[in-house]
Design an enzyme around this catalytic site. Structure first.
Site, PDB file in Angstrom:
ATOM      1  N   HIS A  69      -5.711  -2.580  -5.025  1.00  0.00           N
ATOM      2  CA  HIS A  69      -4.569  -3.424  -5.408  1.00  0.00           C
ATOM      3  C   HIS A  69      -4.733  -3.830  -6.869  1.00  0.00           C
ATOM      4  O   HIS A  69      -5.605  -4.623  -7.197  1.00  0.00           O
ATOM      5  CB  HIS A  69      -4.504  -4.690  -4.543  1.00  0.00           C
ATOM      6  CG  HIS A  69      -4.076  -4.428  -3.139  1.00  0.00           C
ATOM      7  ND1 HIS A  69      -2.827  -4.744  -2.669  1.00  0.00           N
ATOM      8  CD2 HIS A  69      -4.721  -3.862  -2.097  1.00  0.00           C
ATOM      9  CE1 HIS A  69      -2.732  -4.391  -1.398  1.00  0.00           C
ATOM     10  NE2 HIS A  69      -3.872  -3.855  -1.024  1.00  0.00           N
ATOM     11  N   TYR A 105      -5.416 -13.767   3.622  1.00  0.00           N
ATOM     12  CA  TYR A 105      -6.789 -13.571   4.105  1.00  0.00           C
ATOM     13  C   TYR A 105      -7.824 -13.596   2.983  1.00  0.00           C
ATOM     14  O   TYR A 105      -9.022 -13.686   3.234  1.00  0.00           O
ATOM     15  CB  TYR A 105      -6.929 -12.276   4.923  1.00  0.00           C
ATOM     16  CG  TYR A 105      -6.580 -10.998   4.183  1.00  0.00           C
ATOM     17  CD1 TYR A 105      -7.420 -10.469   3.211  1.00  0.00           C
ATOM     18  CD2 TYR A 105      -5.406 -10.319   4.473  1.00  0.00           C
ATOM     19  CE1 TYR A 105      -7.098  -9.303   2.546  1.00  0.00           C
ATOM     20  CE2 TYR A 105      -5.076  -9.149   3.821  1.00  0.00           C
ATOM     21  CZ  TYR A 105      -5.923  -8.649   2.852  1.00  0.00           C
ATOM     22  OH  TYR A 105      -5.589  -7.498   2.196  1.00  0.00           O
ATOM     23  N   GLU A 106      -7.366 -13.512   1.746  1.00  0.00           N
ATOM     24  CA  GLU A 106      -8.313 -13.580   0.627  1.00  0.00           C
ATOM     25  C   GLU A 106      -8.827 -14.996   0.417  1.00  0.00           C
ATOM     26  O   GLU A 106      -9.797 -15.194  -0.314  1.00  0.00           O
ATOM     27  CB  GLU A 106      -7.650 -13.053  -0.648  1.00  0.00           C
ATOM     28  CG  GLU A 106      -7.372 -11.558  -0.561  1.00  0.00           C
ATOM     29  CD  GLU A 106      -6.609 -11.044  -1.768  1.00  0.00           C
ATOM     30  OE1 GLU A 106      -7.209 -10.982  -2.846  1.00  0.00           O
ATOM     31  OE2 GLU A 106      -5.427 -10.720  -1.625  1.00  0.00           O
ATOM     32  N   ASN A 154       0.000   3.471  10.355  1.00  0.00           N
ATOM     33  CA  ASN A 154      -0.813   3.784  11.553  1.00  0.00           C
ATOM     34  C   ASN A 154      -0.133   3.168  12.768  1.00  0.00           C
ATOM     35  O   ASN A 154       0.681   2.266  12.629  1.00  0.00           O
ATOM     36  CB  ASN A 154      -2.213   3.154  11.406  1.00  0.00           C
ATOM     37  CG  ASN A 154      -2.138   1.653  11.173  1.00  0.00           C
ATOM     38  OD1 ASN A 154      -1.857   1.194  10.066  1.00  0.00           O
ATOM     39  ND2 ASN A 154      -2.364   0.889  12.226  1.00  0.00           N
ATOM     40  N   ALA A 196       2.471  -1.943   4.063  1.00  0.00           N
ATOM     41  CA  ALA A 196       2.002  -1.010   5.080  1.00  0.00           C
ATOM     42  C   ALA A 196       1.819  -1.837   6.349  1.00  0.00           C
ATOM     43  O   ALA A 196       1.412  -2.994   6.277  1.00  0.00           O
ATOM     44  CB  ALA A 196       0.685  -0.382   4.664  1.00  0.00           C
ATOM     45  N   SER A 220       0.850  -1.190   0.000  1.00  0.00           N
ATOM     46  CA  SER A 220       0.000   0.000   0.000  1.00  0.00           C
ATOM     47  C   SER A 220       0.885   1.239   0.000  1.00  0.00           C
ATOM     48  O   SER A 220       1.877   1.294   0.719  1.00  0.00           O
ATOM     49  CB  SER A 220      -0.877   0.041   1.251  1.00  0.00           C
ATOM     50  OG  SER A 220      -1.594  -1.144   1.371  1.00  0.00           O
ATOM     51  N   MET A 271      -0.164  -8.040   7.480  1.00  0.00           N
ATOM     52  CA  MET A 271      -0.866  -9.234   6.975  1.00  0.00           C
ATOM     53  C   MET A 271      -0.217  -9.806   5.718  1.00  0.00           C
ATOM     54  O   MET A 271      -0.885 -10.455   4.917  1.00  0.00           O
ATOM     55  CB  MET A 271      -2.328  -8.875   6.674  1.00  0.00           C
ATOM     56  CG  MET A 271      -3.073  -8.248   7.835  1.00  0.00           C
ATOM     57  SD  MET A 271      -4.726  -7.748   7.347  1.00  0.00           S
ATOM     58  CE  MET A 271      -5.183  -6.681   8.726  1.00  0.00           C
ATOM     59  N   SER A 272       1.070  -9.568   5.554  1.00  0.00           N
ATOM     60  CA  SER A 272       1.741 -10.058   4.343  1.00  0.00           C
ATOM     61  C   SER A 272       3.215 -10.296   4.638  1.00  0.00           C
ATOM     62  O   SER A 272       3.623 -10.410   5.792  1.00  0.00           O
ATOM     63  CB  SER A 272       1.608  -9.020   3.213  1.00  0.00           C
ATOM     64  OG  SER A 272       2.307  -7.834   3.548  1.00  0.00           O
ATOM     65  N   HIS A 310      -3.038 -11.876  -0.847  1.00  0.00           N
ATOM     66  CA  HIS A 310      -2.948 -12.019   0.607  1.00  0.00           C
ATOM     67  C   HIS A 310      -3.582 -13.337   1.052  1.00  0.00           C
ATOM     68  O   HIS A 310      -4.562 -13.795   0.460  1.00  0.00           O
ATOM     69  CB  HIS A 310      -3.658 -10.862   1.310  1.00  0.00           C
ATOM     70  CG  HIS A 310      -3.064  -9.520   1.022  1.00  0.00           C
ATOM     71  ND1 HIS A 310      -3.411  -8.792  -0.087  1.00  0.00           N
ATOM     72  CD2 HIS A 310      -2.149  -8.794   1.687  1.00  0.00           C
ATOM     73  CE1 HIS A 310      -2.724  -7.662  -0.087  1.00  0.00           C
ATOM     74  NE2 HIS A 310      -1.946  -7.632   0.975  1.00  0.00           N
ATOM     75  N   HIS A 316      -9.350   0.632   6.694  1.00  0.00           N
ATOM     76  CA  HIS A 316      -8.499   0.397   5.522  1.00  0.00           C
ATOM     77  C   HIS A 316      -8.281   1.706   4.762  1.00  0.00           C
ATOM     78  O   HIS A 316      -7.176   1.988   4.284  1.00  0.00           O
ATOM     79  CB  HIS A 316      -9.153  -0.647   4.613  1.00  0.00           C
ATOM     80  CG  HIS A 316      -8.370  -0.938   3.366  1.00  0.00           C
ATOM     81  ND1 HIS A 316      -7.098  -1.463   3.396  1.00  0.00           N
ATOM     82  CD2 HIS A 316      -8.664  -0.754   2.052  1.00  0.00           C
ATOM     83  CE1 HIS A 316      -6.638  -1.604   2.158  1.00  0.00           C
ATOM     84  NE2 HIS A 316      -7.569  -1.171   1.330  1.00  0.00           N
TER      85      HIS A 316
END
Ligand code: HPA
Length: 273
Positions: free
Chosen positions: A62, A86-87, A236, A114, A31, A212-213, A84, A248
């Site tokens: 993305h 989570y997808e 953040n 990010a 990101s 998450m990656s 990812h 997000h």
């Protein structure tokens, strides 16, 4: 043949029909770096959709394509949009693009993302050089029958992030007068952001940033003997440290705000690889 390897070879064959370019560096754009393509002297692009069997991302913002070209004089393949865990993909699909870029010829994997900042004194908009990682909360991409063509069954991970490449990134940051933090990245599966106690746990374990990656991709790359380097954009402060709820959109906006600095840092570093 191992089905995971068979799929990789199919994707590779599919790429080879249209792309005749040998990259040195594989760059994964997180990101904020989504439009880094504009900074590349582009030789060719390849949509993920056009690669047979390739996992395609579903996250808004993305894009999904490879960009082939030059950063200064360095030949790179750039992933504009990653997949990812989570997808819903298998971990082997999540790391397929990294394996594919190695097959294309890339020796160095440059990971960006990010992340939520945990380290004391961090602020949104900071950058963190990834020195080590914790991937114990997500399945290993190497689970299952080992693909001997790619690497050994029990690969060493004691220096997962390349020391020399880290030095180059540090020098690049110093030259550009960018304050570069350094620390450990911890990957969780997501897609939900963490609870405050989960972040407290991550800190207790020694994590400086959470996301998450990335960690799974670094493992797959080291398995194949690639040299790995990574930078997190602290978009953040992590849950419980941040005074406001996470979204997000805000994460994306914060990353976009420092994108010009991030791009300059990535370009300067790659030119010295
Ligand atoms: N947590 C997990 N992933 C993230 C975060 C976060 O706070 N920020 C950006 N990606």
């Amino acid at each position: 043949m191992n089905p995971v390897y068979e799929k990789l070879i199919k994707c590779y064959e599919s790429c080879r029909t249209s792309i005749h370019f040998t990259p040195k560096v594989a760059l994964v754009l997180g990101s904020g770096l989504g439009d880094y393509g504009n900074d590349i002297q582009v030789e060719a692009t390849l949509d993920y959709h056009d690669i047979e069997g390739f996992p395609v991302s579903t996250v808004p913002g993305h894009k999904g394509r490879f960009i082939f070209g030059y950063v200064k004089d360095v030949p790179v393949v750039c992933m504009q949009g990653r997949v990812h865990y989570y997808e819903g993909y298998d971990m082997s699909d999540v790391v397929l693009p990294v394996r594919l870029m190695k097959k294309m010829g890339a020796e160095i994997l440059f990971l960006t993302n990010a992340a939520g900042g945990i380290q004391l004194g961090m602020q949104a908009g900071d950058f963190m050089l990834i020195q080590d990682q914790i991937a114990s909360f997500v399945p290993s991409p190497l689970r299952g029958e080992n693909i001997d063509e790619l690497g050994v069954r029990f690969p060493d991970m004691s220096r997962i992030y390349d020391e020399r490449l880290q030095q180059i990134v540090k020098r690049a940051a110093a030259k550009l007068e960018i304050d570069l933090k350094a620390g450990t990245y911890l990957q969780l599966s997501g897609p939900q952001y963490e609870t405050p106690r989960e972040v407290a746990m991550c800190r207790l374990l020694g994590a400086d940033a959470v996301g998450m990656s990335t960690a799974c991709e670094a493992i797959a790359a080291r398995h194949m003997g690639m040299r790995v380097v990574g930078i997190s954009c602290i978009s953040n402060l992590a849950s419980g440290i941040s005074p406001t709820p996470l979204s997000h959109k805000e994460v994306q906006e914060a990353a976009d705000l420092v994108a010009p600095k991030f791009k300059a840092l990535v370009t300067e570093a790659i030119s010295c690889f």
